[in-house]
Enzyme design. Structure first.
Site, PDB file in Angstrom:
ATOM      1  N   ASP A 198       0.767  -1.235  -0.063  1.00 12.05           N
ATOM      2  CA  ASP A 198      -0.080   0.014  -0.109  1.00 12.05           C
ATOM      3  C   ASP A 198       1.140   0.946   0.052  1.00 12.05           C
ATOM      4  O   ASP A 198       2.033   1.144   0.666  1.00 12.05           O
ATOM      5  CB  ASP A 198      -0.990   0.029   1.399  1.00 12.05           C
ATOM      6  N   LYS A 199       0.571   2.387  -0.729  1.00  7.96           N
ATOM      7  CA  LYS A 199       1.381   3.491  -0.793  1.00  7.96           C
ATOM      8  C   LYS A 199       1.542   4.191   0.359  1.00  7.96           C
ATOM      9  O   LYS A 199       2.689   4.446   1.140  1.00  7.96           O
ATOM     10  CB  LYS A 199       1.084   4.354  -2.183  1.00  7.96           C
ATOM     11  N   THR A 200       0.324   5.011   0.651  1.00 10.79           N
ATOM     12  CA  THR A 200       0.380   6.018   1.633  1.00 10.79           C
ATOM     13  C   THR A 200       0.487   5.300   3.310  1.00 10.79           C
ATOM     14  O   THR A 200      -0.318   4.306   3.568  1.00 10.79           O
ATOM     15  CB  THR A 200      -0.997   6.611   1.646  1.00 10.79           C
ATOM     16  N   LYS A 257      -9.544  -3.152  -3.233  1.00 10.71           N
ATOM     17  CA  LYS A 257      -8.218  -3.735  -3.234  1.00 10.71           C
ATOM     18  C   LYS A 257      -7.680  -4.862  -3.022  1.00 10.71           C
ATOM     19  O   LYS A 257      -6.751  -5.294  -3.571  1.00 10.71           O
ATOM     20  CB  LYS A 257      -7.619  -2.890  -1.822  1.00 10.71           C
ATOM     21  N   ASP A 294      -1.471  -0.859   6.173  1.00 11.99           N
ATOM     22  CA  ASP A 294      -1.832  -0.444   7.695  1.00 11.99           C
ATOM     23  C   ASP A 294      -3.153  -0.011   7.769  1.00 11.99           C
ATOM     24  O   ASP A 294      -3.500   0.509   9.027  1.00 11.99           O
ATOM     25  CB  ASP A 294      -0.804   0.764   7.744  1.00 11.99           C
ATOM     26  N   ASP A 314      -7.099  -1.865   3.900  1.00 13.74           N
ATOM     27  CA  ASP A 314      -6.264  -2.676   3.343  1.00 13.74           C
ATOM     28  C   ASP A 314      -6.553  -4.312   4.024  1.00 13.74           C
ATOM     29  O   ASP A 314      -6.032  -5.082   3.634  1.00 13.74           O
ATOM     30  CB  ASP A 314      -4.722  -2.363   3.908  1.00 13.74           C
TER      31      ASP A 314
END
Length: 420
Positions: A102-104, A282, A301, A305
């Site tokens: 996950d990016k952020t 996702k 996180d 997710d």
């Protein structure tokens, strides 16, 4: 740790079956031994050699082969900030060939920073000081980033008065008796203003990269602009490189715009980016990778997710994340350092290697020792004494225990990031 030590991996199940099988092999071998030697007219030797067979085949080492490795790897990982909730997840990690981040908050810090400054008069420091003065009383994350940039540059920030927040547009203050405003495109539209020609090229580049662009106004004039971007963790770049060296595909998933995802992916050298993904979708990215034949580890996180963490072959949650994400994962990282994913895979491969070595030794030495104890070489004058059989049985347990202890030497520090 208690959950991990109570859970069983496939290797543990195999060891349990091998120990059960060894019991039947031992009993059968002892029965054959006593029968054969009794038929040969050596009743005393028959009893002695059958007891020696039972001593040799005692499955102590086989019973300890996996639990010892499990106990050591679990405690070692916990001390290194890797909390293993499910042993099966740790075992599967050795086969993972695709990691989806996950990016952020995982690859990035979820904290914006000033990534570009352009002033109409060319004095970037003065522009940052003016913007910081206007944003000094704001609690917005972008405002804090601008103030931090002024501090980093060591510029003197003038005192602003009459602070006013313009909801959804920006802020407005007075500096040295003159009106100063900082805001995005909505602020310019409200005041029917356009950026000067000298700023247009820079602003377009920033917007293509997905950066947030704030304009600085002095009176009714746009005097400059700033670009703010989510900060990429330096550790992320190292983690991606280390995973690539291990032959692992690295992908990223985010709800951000495509240009933002592509910019971050290009910066980090990520193989594939899933952009503009809705929270409830996702897990479909995980499914897509699995359908291509990949064994997937998902690292995230947030609450969004959790489905993807549960869908993945291995779910890895950042310890600073939400309780839902942590509950959905088999492995939890106490830190937010993405390099720990490499450490998890190294621990998985090292633990599995030790388990296999212990199983081969614990079961393999019986292949040679049981026939010797049964007296197959008695015709050549060699008979394995009972005391030696007891010593060999104890030695096998010691060898298994010592071999498991070598697992403590595996370096799981995030900054180790080994290539193999």
């Amino acid at each position: 740790m208690a959950e991990a030590q109570e859970s069983k991996s496939r290797t543990q199940v195999l060891a349990d079956r091998a120990a059960a099988l060894l019991f039947y092999v031992a009993v059968a071998a002892a029965a054959v031994t006593v029968t054969v030697w009794a038929l040969l007219g050596q009743a005393d030797s028959a009893l002695t050699r059958s007891v020696t067979v039972l001593i040799i085949a005692c499955p102590h080492a086989l019973g300890l082969a996996i639990p010892l490795v499990t106990s050591i790897s679990t405690s070692k990982s916990a001390r290194s900030g890797i909390l293993v909730k499910d042993r099966l997840a740790l075992e599967r990690m050795r086969d993972v060939d695709a990691v989806l981040f996950d990016k952020t908050g995982t690859l990035t810090k979820a904290q914006h920073a000033v990534a570009g400054v352009v002033a109409v008069d060319g004095d970037d420091n003065a522009l940052v000081a003016l913007a910081a003065a206007a944003e000094a009383e704001s609690e917005h994350p972008l405002a804090r980033a601008i103030v931090a940039e002024a501090h980093d540059r060591g510029v003197a920030v003038p005192v602003a008065t009459e602070f006013r927040s313009l909801t959804g547009r920006g802020v407005q203050t007075r500096v040295a008796g003159e009106s100063v405003a900082v805001g995005g495109p909505a602020l310019l539209r409200e005041r029917d203003l356009r950026p000067p020609a000298g700023l247009t090229e820079s602003i377009q580049k920033w917007e293509q990269r997905g950066a947030a662009v704030l304009h600085v106004l002095r009176g009714d004039r746009v005097v400059g602009a700033l670009a703010l971007e989510d900060q990429v963790r330096e550790e992320s770049r190292t983690a991606v490189e280390a995973l690539h060296r291990r032959g692992v595909k690295v992908a990223m998933i985010t709800g951000d715009a495509k240009q933002v995802a592509e910019a971050v992916a290009e910066d980090l050298g990520i193989d594939e980016a899933f952009a503009e993904v809705l929270p409830e979708d996702k897990d479909t990215a995980v499914t897509e990778l699995q359908q291509r034949g990949h064994t997937v580890a998902m690292v995230g996180d947030g609450v969004n997710d959790a489905p993807a963490l549960a869908r993945a072959d291995v779910g890895i949650a950042i310890g600073a994340g939400t309780d839902v994400a942590i509950e959905s994962a088999g492995i939890v990282l106490a830190s937010d350092d993405p390099r720990a994913v490499v450490s998890v895979q190294r621990l998985s491969r090292s633990s599995y290697r030790k388990m296999v070595q212990n199983l081969w030794w614990a079961a393999g030495y019986n292949v040679a020792a049981i026939p010797l104890a049964a007296g197959v070489l008695a015709w050549a004058g060699f008979v394995l004494p009972m005391a030696v059989g007891a010593m060999l049985m104890s030695l096998s347990t010691i060898v298994v225990a010592i071999n498991a202890q070598f697992l403590r030497r595996v370096d799981l520090r995030p900054d180790a990031v080994p290539a193999t």
